[in-house]
Design an enzyme around this catalytic site. Structure first.
Site, PDB file in Angstrom:
ATOM      1  N   LYS A 107       0.857  -1.194   0.000  1.00 12.83           N
ATOM      2  CA  LYS A 107       0.000   0.000   0.000  1.00 12.83           C
ATOM      3  C   LYS A 107       0.880   1.225   0.000  1.00 12.83           C
ATOM      4  CE  LYS A 107      -4.500   0.754   0.307  1.00 12.83           C
ATOM      5  NZ  LYS A 107      -5.539  -0.220  -0.093  1.00 12.83           N
ATOM      6  N   GLY A 219     -20.925   6.783   2.511  1.00 13.31           N
ATOM      7  CA  GLY A 219     -19.829   7.105   1.594  1.00 13.31           C
ATOM      8  C   GLY A 219     -20.362   7.082   0.172  1.00 13.31           C
TER       9      GLY A 219
HETATM   10  N1  GLU Z   1      -7.276   0.121  -3.521  1.00 15.04           N
HETATM   11  C1  GLU Z   1      -8.041  -1.052  -3.816  1.00 15.04           C
HETATM   12  C2  GLU Z   1      -8.082  -1.975  -2.599  1.00 15.04           C
HETATM   13  O1  GLU Z   1      -7.928  -1.561  -1.476  1.00 15.04           O
HETATM   14  C3  GLU Z   1      -7.551  -1.727  -5.077  1.00 15.04           C
HETATM   15  C4  GLU Z   1      -6.131  -2.183  -5.018  1.00 15.04           C
HETATM   16  C5  GLU Z   1      -5.598  -2.662  -6.359  1.00 15.04           C
HETATM   17  O2  GLU Z   1      -6.334  -2.657  -7.310  1.00 15.04           O
HETATM   18  O3  GLU Z   1      -4.411  -3.008  -6.371  1.00 15.04           O
HETATM   19  O4  GLU Z   1      -8.351  -3.137  -2.720  1.00 15.04           O
END
Ligand code: GLU
Length: 417
Positions: A107, A219
């Site tokens: 992340k 949301g």
């Molecule tokens: N941000 C999204 C999640 O938390 C997608 C992550 C991605 O597509 O790599 O799953």
């Protein structure tokens, strides 16, 4: 003496410790999973529109890559912290394992307020971030994507910057791109559509008829607006309440989610919609509905409000909307929770499809994306449900058991522990 409250990441570690005990995990594997494999913190100098340089702080946390390259989104948020990013990176490891896609978890995030930045400033910040971390990402090592307050345009700038640095067009370095640059059909609403498939499975299991069901959505961003639209248009469910960071709206006869979206585009919020009454976010969470979809930020269902939740199904489209104490309360009150790393895994699943298409350089039609997403989500839901019934534990604990066992197997086979 008062005990210091656990950080978000410590609560995730505590959950892992519990599951490690249940699975009788080797101590070495448990230790590997307890901490991220790599954490980057970078300073990103950006020339602002007024001519001054400002330095932003960015993070990329790579939690585990035993099952494949690190994968996970990038958030732009003023309250970003390394602890949140670390937590979200670990959740990505479990999420990718649950839907059985060949990725690990990572992340990223930048402390910034994108709502107060011009498009030029955002572009320079996005490119600056890639300049700072590009040696640590790539189609076979770490593949970022959108998350809170980032979007396809930001992914396009990042992909372009990476390709420029490598001297070679590299769409597979990042997912969630615009269609014209190698994005996938069906990625825009993938998180919500995947969530809808899990809600359908849960409803079948519980005997709820979604064509007459009532739904409240907290949301109204990428996940929330689409779940309202998809459940309204495809399933015929009645969307009685929605909200955003400014507050909520309610109409017991049902809202038209398309008109609400139009209203939000015109006014900046869902509140003050003519065909509804304004309510607070707390009131929305406490409505008597069949399905409640928390689709905003972390920790909105807490010890304080969990006992007032009257929904039959809580479908966690946000990451981490329920605190561990609240989770216990919901479980004991018989609320069926579809945990975040299962419910919202549709986004990363279609990201995986996008990455596959980029590598093949051959693109699928939308039906194929929807069909394969449905297959993946249904299989994942059934694996978690059967674990939960077998062990008589919550869907969240069952999800952890399924995910941790899969990641542990990969670590074992690689000979890391
Ligand atoms: N941000 C999204 C999640 O938390 C997608 C992550 C991605 O597509 O790599 O799953």
């Amino acid at each position: 003496m008062d005990q210091k409250p656990l950080s978000l990441f410590e609560t995730v570690q505590a959950r892992l410790d519990e599951v490690a005990g249940m699975l009788d995990l080797e101590p070495g594997i448990h230790a590997i999973l307890r901490q991220p494999m790599r954490e980057l913190q970078v300073g990103i100098p950006v020339r602002m529109d007024d001519g001054q340089a400002k330095v932003f702080t960015g993070f990329r946390v790579q939690h585990n890559n035993a099952r494949g390259p690190f994968k996970g989104g990038i958030r732009f948020h003023p309250d970003e912290t390394i602890d949140t990013i670390r937590t979200l990176a670990a959740w990505m490891t479990w999420k990718c394992a649950i839907v059985d896609i060949p990725f690990g978890g990572g992340k990223g995030g930048i402390i910034c307020n994108p709502k107060q930045m011009s498009s030029g400033e955002l572009e320079r910040l996005s490119r600056g971030y890639i300049n700072a971390i590009w040696q640590f990402i790539g189609p076979g090592s770490d593949i970022p994507a959108p998350d809170v307050y980032t979007n396809p345009q930001i992914m396009a700038w990042m992909m372009d910057e990476y390709s420029r640095l490598k001297g070679c067009n590299t769409p597979a370095v990042i997912t969630g791109k615009p269609l014209a640059l190698g994005g996938s059909l069906g990625r825009g609403d993938a998180t919500a559509r995947g969530g809808m498939f899990t809600i359908e499975e849960a409803s079948r299991h519980l005997g709820i008829d979604l064509s007459t069901a009532t739904v409240a959505v907290q949301g109204y961003g990428n996940a929330g607006s689409y779940i309202a639209i998809l459940m309204h248009d495809i399933l015929g469910s009645k969307i009685v309440a929605v909200s955003d960071s400014k507050g909520g709206i309610y109409n017991k006869r049902g809202l038209d989610p398309h008109q609400v979206w139009q209203h939000k585009m015109e006014t900046g919020s869902v509140i003050n919609f003519s065909q509804a009454e304004n309510i607070s976010n707390d009131q929305l969470l406490e409505l008597e509905v069949d399905v409640l979809c928390p689709s905003a930020l972390e920790s909105s269902i807490t010890r304080g409000n969990a006992s007032k939740i009257r929904a039959k199904i809580v479908a966690e489209l946000a990451n981490g909307p329920t605190t561990p104490e609240a989770d216990e309360v919901l479980y004991h009150n018989g609320v069926f929770v579809i945990p975040d790393f299962l419910c919202n895994a549709g986004g990363v699943t279609v990201s995986y499809f996008e990455w596959v298409q980029n590598i093949y350089n051959y693109y699928w039609d939308e039906d194929k994306v929807h069909h394969r997403l449905n297959e993946k989500m249904t299989r994942a839901f059934q694996a978690v449900l059967s674990e939960s019934l077998k062990r008589k534990v919550s869907m969240r604990l069952a999800g952890y058991i399924v995910a941790v066992a899969r990641v542990a197997e990969a670590i074992r086979l690689r000979g890391w522990a």
